[in-house]
Motif scaffolding. Structure first.
Motif, short mmCIF file in Angstrom:
data_model
loop_
_atom_site.label_atom_id
_atom_site.label_comp_id
_atom_site.label_asym_id
_atom_site.label_seq_id
_atom_site.Cartn_x
_atom_site.Cartn_y
_atom_site.Cartn_z
N TYR A 273 0.82 -1.20 0.00
CA TYR A 273 0.00 0.00 0.00
C TYR A 273 0.86 1.25 0.00
O TYR A 273 1.79 1.38 0.77
CB TYR A 273 -0.87 0.04 1.26
CG TYR A 273 -2.14 -0.78 1.23
CD1 TYR A 273 -2.44 -1.61 0.17
CD2 TYR A 273 -3.04 -0.71 2.27
CE1 TYR A 273 -3.60 -2.36 0.15
CE2 TYR A 273 -4.21 -1.45 2.27
CZ TYR A 273 -4.50 -2.27 1.21
OH TYR A 273 -5.64 -3.00 1.21
N VAL B 37 2.03 15.79 2.41
CA VAL B 37 2.33 14.69 3.31
C VAL B 37 3.78 14.81 3.77
O VAL B 37 4.68 14.98 2.95
CB VAL B 37 2.10 13.34 2.61
CG1 VAL B 37 2.62 12.20 3.44
CG2 VAL B 37 0.63 13.17 2.31
N GLN C 190 -5.28 0.85 -3.88
CA GLN C 190 -6.01 -0.26 -3.28
C GLN C 190 -7.05 -0.80 -4.25
O GLN C 190 -7.24 -2.00 -4.37
CB GLN C 190 -6.69 0.20 -1.99
CG GLN C 190 -5.70 0.56 -0.92
CD GLN C 190 -6.38 0.76 0.43
OE1 GLN C 190 -7.40 0.19 0.72
NE2 GLN C 190 -5.79 1.61 1.25
N GLY D 218 -12.09 3.87 4.18
CA GLY D 218 -12.53 5.24 4.02
C GLY D 218 -13.16 5.49 2.67
O GLY D 218 -13.43 6.62 2.31
N MET D 219 -13.42 4.43 1.89
CA MET D 219 -14.14 4.66 0.64
C MET D 219 -15.62 4.89 0.97
O MET D 219 -16.08 4.63 2.08
CB MET D 219 -13.97 3.47 -0.30
CG MET D 219 -14.75 2.25 0.10
SD MET D 219 -14.60 0.97 -1.15
CE MET D 219 -15.49 -0.35 -0.33
N GLN E 185 -4.04 9.94 -5.12
CA GLN E 185 -4.97 9.36 -4.16
C GLN E 185 -4.49 7.96 -3.80
O GLN E 185 -4.49 7.07 -4.63
CB GLN E 185 -6.36 9.33 -4.82
CG GLN E 185 -7.41 8.52 -4.10
CD GLN E 185 -7.67 8.95 -2.69
OE1 GLN E 185 -6.93 8.59 -1.78
NE2 GLN E 185 -8.72 9.73 -2.49
N PRO E 186 -4.10 7.76 -2.53
CA PRO E 186 -3.60 6.43 -2.16
C PRO E 186 -4.65 5.33 -2.30
O PRO E 186 -4.29 4.17 -2.55
CB PRO E 186 -3.19 6.59 -0.69
CG PRO E 186 -3.52 7.97 -0.28
CD PRO E 186 -3.98 8.73 -1.46
N LEU E 187 -5.92 5.69 -2.19
CA LEU E 187 -6.95 4.65 -2.33
C LEU E 187 -6.97 4.05 -3.73
O LEU E 187 -7.39 2.91 -3.91
CB LEU E 187 -8.33 5.24 -2.04
CG LEU E 187 -8.85 5.17 -0.62
CD1 LEU E 187 -10.31 5.56 -0.59
CD2 LEU E 187 -8.66 3.79 -0.03
N LEU F 261 1.11 5.10 1.13
CA LEU F 261 2.36 5.73 0.77
C LEU F 261 3.57 5.01 1.34
O LEU F 261 4.71 5.37 1.03
CB LEU F 261 2.38 7.18 1.29
CG LEU F 261 1.29 8.04 0.67
CD1 LEU F 261 1.13 9.33 1.43
CD2 LEU F 261 1.67 8.36 -0.76
N PRO G 230 -0.80 12.24 -2.30
CA PRO G 230 -1.51 13.51 -2.12
C PRO G 230 -0.53 14.61 -1.71
O PRO G 230 0.62 14.33 -1.37
CB PRO G 230 -2.49 13.21 -1.00
CG PRO G 230 -1.92 12.05 -0.26
CD PRO G 230 -0.95 11.34 -1.16
#
Lengths: 609, 279
Positions: A169, A268, A286, A349-350, A281-283, A171, A265
């Motif tokens: 995953y 950071v 995923q 968090g989606m 977007q780190p999501l 970051l 993002p």
């Protein structure tokens, strides 16, 4: 084409039939190393993956050591690797251990042993083809595994090893500063995954083409054994899901090396470095990762389901219960498998509404799995069972799959997943499916197809010993993980006992570790049996199990081009104990009907049963 | 020997059921509040946590029944197969009626579980159904970073702002919340991904870099609870140990007050006079 002389050796027969295709003896290198023969490639895959199984197992034992004896000097290798720390594991090394354990087991053991080893070996033999559609591509698919092994191997030695988990995953995996020391290791890891992707892709294209185009006369789709259905559906899954992972991997490489910001993002601050400038977007990672890796779960399961169906029917001397429902269930698993990936992300968090849809599709995927389980039990019902190693491993598959399937429901339900996400309950669940189901299926398959691979039988006593030890070790290791999960022990903790609410679980972890060691030792029995039987096992004929499917009508081992008599298929692969079979209790797919007038189609399913 | 193998596969499910049965007594079960001998052992200290536990027990009952029934069926067919070895097997390709039955029954059960749980999920995650009291005044902002939890409270009497304010109060690894009312925290991450996991409260939510995620819960019993990280965040992942202190509203108010005094204490001025400013 010369006439067939039954007295000649299998190889000579094959040569006689295939004439010019095989008249010259191949050099050692072409025959055993850069071979284009699907059988040799299958055996190469099998031996490579068995060795990798030992590597992955050793990594797992190191993980277990730390959980049982936290910060104690590791036996054997401790003093060697960690002289500065007095032989104790460092938390960085622990992170690398579970990352590489998962990587090796998933990418170098489970996926290649199913699709690579048994897909290669079984597909042409079971559909009546003389080889794969693209033999050179097939050879490349094996040899592309080696750069992957080299990359994963290198990543151990550059820096501290990849340390972001096999899920990688961002970051944590994206920024060098997030995991100091893992810099180039993570790059090599990504490269390794890409090579494995190439390897799988070449394999799946080959399997699809071969199964669609090269079936022998009479081999209709619904006369194919379940093994072939499993491989076929897996190949489809792989062909459509894998490009997404490969693309995501390149995106991560871009973020790491070329200054792109797909997953980064703005603002950071990692490890006191300058704030990032981004907009990513780190999501996204995923979503992309699980879009492949959830279907990959079925890539790691469906072929084993198929092989177990075949082995169970053969060892019970009974037709497979509900052949068509089994095929449809498999197709349903594959279809639904593409729309359930979000269940890995319920707590990420989606959008919560998205969570609900993924929950419903995930619940629904339990259904075809349930149907398959009931059909396996139905297959055993009323059978004339041969209690041999193959059968025992297959029953273990069914029994363990029930546990793994049922524990999945706890995670499919989103509210309970809030609690269970990333705890040992999840670890218990996927080990019950991947090891409990898939690997027991593979252990069965090793024994079952061994005579076809090498022309010799495996030792039954050693086989049973291996099975019993593995079964006990497996359950002793993984069943208590359900309890650890309920007690709230998170995954990937180098020292869970730092937290007061987990302190009392250490004795349990200690017992589990000793069961794991037992399981590790048991695998040497398998290796010994394999090596011994390969050269010294009792020789066998073409059809030692009295099975029906096509590969058993070829010589053991089949020569170049597989079949000495071009096969013609008259019926499905599960006509065991048929009234038409006379004194025998099996009726091979190639055996012509007794008279032309006899209607040899299987009777309609009996509604009164 | 055949019967031995049939029995072999029946032995382990029995062990599994025994282990599950004794687990709560052995304390291999949900973590609860307070000391391990208390009556509330294993009980969640939040209403939503109780809902989650109840759902867990419901699914546990359903799956246990399925587990027992499928293993009885497996045991039956194994014993029958062991007895009949040597006889010709039953020649049957399946049963349409059975297939229909074992498709429809599990579908019904799965749809039931799916619909039944939606409400708990809605209460936990869907912002529009968060309790108003919680949404109006978030208690604190919790920022995860490698490898600690940084907590920012608004000054007493003020509301939490998205941007840090000069009079905000800060602590590390020590989150205080009032009991018996819904509280909301704003969860963020300063570096990599983390996950806010309070096992006794059954709360878990990932902290995503670049995003602020609201999380709400209501603690019904004062006490100290664990706060851990549940998403791999680097080599020190296991070290992200913190506590959540739940205390009655008055005590919580006093805590913030003391915190402010401590923070404003420059060592020169009399503490009392600093206090007088806002009262």
């Amino acid at each position: 084409m010369s006439t067939i002389n039954p007295a000649s050796t299998p190889n000579a027969l094959a040569h006689a039939v295939h004439g010019e295709a095989a008249h010259h003896e191949l050099s050692f290198v072409r025959k055993y190393i850069f071979s284009t023969d699907h059988k040799m490639i299958g055996i190469q895959f099998l031996i490579t993956t068995l060795l990798m199984l030992m590597v992955g197992g050793a990594l797992a034992l190191a993980v277990r050591w730390q959980l049982a004896y936290p910060w104690k000097t590791m036996p054997i290798v401790g003093e060697l690797l960690f002289a500065q720390q007095g032989g104790q594991i460092t938390p960085e090394f622990y992170t690398m251990l579970f990352t590489m354990h998962a990587t090796v087991m998933i990418f170098l053991v489970v996926i290649p042993v199913l699709a690579g080893a048994y897909g290669n070996f079984c597909i042409p033999l079971m559909i009546g083809a003389d080889d794969m559609a693209f033999p050179t591509l097939n050879m490349l698919s094996y040899w592309f595994m080696w750069p992957a092994i080299a990359c994963f191997g290198t990543s151990f030695f550059v820096g501290g090893g990849p340390a972001s988990g096999w899920t990688s995953y961002p970051l944590l995996a994206d920024l060098y500063e997030a995991a100091p020391g893992s810099g180039w290791a993570q790059n090599f890891w990504l490269l390794g995954v890409t090579f494995i992707g190439f390897s799988s892709m070449m394999g799946s294209i080959n399997y699809l083409t071969t199964i669609i185009n090269m079936r022998a006369p009479g081999m209709t789709l619904f006369r194919m054994p379940m093994t072939i259905w499993g491989m076929f559906i897996t190949a489809i899954l792989q062909a459509f899901a894998l490009p997404v992972l490969t693309a995501a991997g390149f995106m991560q490489v871009g973020d790491r090396l070329f200054g792109t910001v797909f997953f980064i993002p703005s603002g950071v601050v990692v490890n006191n470095a300058a704030p990032t400038i981004g907009g990513g977007q780190p999501l996204l990672w995923q979503h992309l990762f699980w879009f492949y890796s959830h279907p990959a779960v079925y890539i790691m399961l469906l072929p084993a389901m198929g092989m177990v169906s075949d082995m169970l029917a053969t060892m019970c001397r009974k037709p497979l219960f509900g052949y068509k429902p089994m095929v449809y269930a498999m197709a349903a698993i594959a279809g639904l498998g593409f729309i359930v990936w979000g269940h890995h992300m319920f707590t990420s968090g989606m959008n919560p509404a998205l969570g609900m849809t993924f929950m419903i599709s995930t619940m629904m995927i339990a259904l075809p799995s349930a149907i398959k389980t009931f059909n396996w039990i139905g297959t055993i019902w009323g059978g004339n069972i041969r209690f041999n190693t193959v059968f025992l491993n297959c029953v273990a598959f069914v029994s363990m799959f029930i546990v793994g399937g049922l524990s999945g429901i706890f995670m499919a339900a989103v509210p309970t997943d809030i609690y269970f996400h990333d705890t040992y309950f999840i670890v218990a669940h996927f080990h019950y499916v991947l090891f409990g189901a898939t690997l027991f299926g593979v252990f069965g398959a090793i024994v079952y197809w061994f005579p076809k691979m090498f022309g010799r039988m495996m030792n039954e006593k050693l086989g049973k010993l291996h099975f019993v030890l593995t079964f006990i070790g497996f359950n002793g290791t993984f069943f208590p993980m359900h309890m650890l999960g309920i007690a709230g022990m998170p995954r990937r903790y180098a020292d869970p006992y730092l937290h007061p609410y987990l302190e009392h679980l250490q004795p349990m972890n200690l017992i589990m570790t000793w069961f794991a060691i037992l399981m590790g030792v048991a695998q040497f029995v398998l290796l010994a049996n394999f090596a011994y039987s390969m050269f010294l096992g009792p020789k066998c004929g073409r059809n030692p199990w009295d099975a029906n499917s096509l590969e058993w009508s070829a010589p053991s081992p089949p020569g170049h081009g597989n079949f000495d008599i071009p096969p013609v298929i008259y019926r499905g692969p599960y006509e065991f104990s048929s009234p038409l079979s006379g004194d025998k209790d099996f009726l091979m797919q190639t055996e012509p009907p007794v008279t032309d007038n006899v209607n040899d189609t299987p009777p309609e399913p009996d509604d009164t049963a | 020997m055949r019967y031995f193998w049939a029995a072999f596969f029946m032995f382990w499910p029995i062990v599994a059921i025994v282990i599950f049965t004794i687990s709560p007594a052995m304390n291999w079960w949900f973590p609860g509040a307070g000391d391990p001998d208390s009556l509330t052992k294993g009980q969640s200290m939040t209403p939503l946590g109780v809902d989650i536990d109840n759902l867990f027990y419901l699914i546990l009952i359903i799956t246990s029944v399925v587990f027992v029934l499928t293993h009885i069926a497996l045991g039956y067919v194994l014993f029958r197969g062991a007895r009949d070895e040597g006889k010709k097997a039953l020649f049957s390709h399946g049963s349409h009626a059975l297939e229909v039955m074992w498709t429809i029954v599990p579908t019904g059960i799965l749809i039931f579980i799916s619909l039944y749980q939606l409400d708990v999920w809605r209460k936990f995650r869907v912002m529009s159904s968060f309790p108003e009291a919680a949404v109006e005044a978030p208690v604190a902002e919790v920022t995860a970073r490698q490898f600690e939890w940084r907590i920012r409270y608004p000054a007493p009497g003020k509301k939490l702002q998205l941007k840090p304010q000069p009079d905000d109060l800060y602590t590390v690894n020590d989150l205080h919340v009032p009991t018996n009312r819904p509280v909301m925290i704003q969860l963020r991450s300063e570096d990599v991904q983390h996950s806010f996991f309070a096992p006794q409260l059954r709360v878990k939510q990932d902290a995503l870099p670049g995003q602020v995620i609201p999380v709400w819960f209501e603690v019904t019993q004062a006490g100290h609870y664990q706060l851990t990280c549940a998403e791999l965040c680097g080599w020190g992942h296991y070290k992200m140990k913190a506590r959540i202190v739940a205390e009655p509203q008055t005590q919580f108010g006093k805590y913030l007050h003391d915190l402010r005094n401590e923070q404003n204490d420059d060592g020169v001025q009399d503490k009392k006079s600093g206090d007088a400013d806002d009262e």
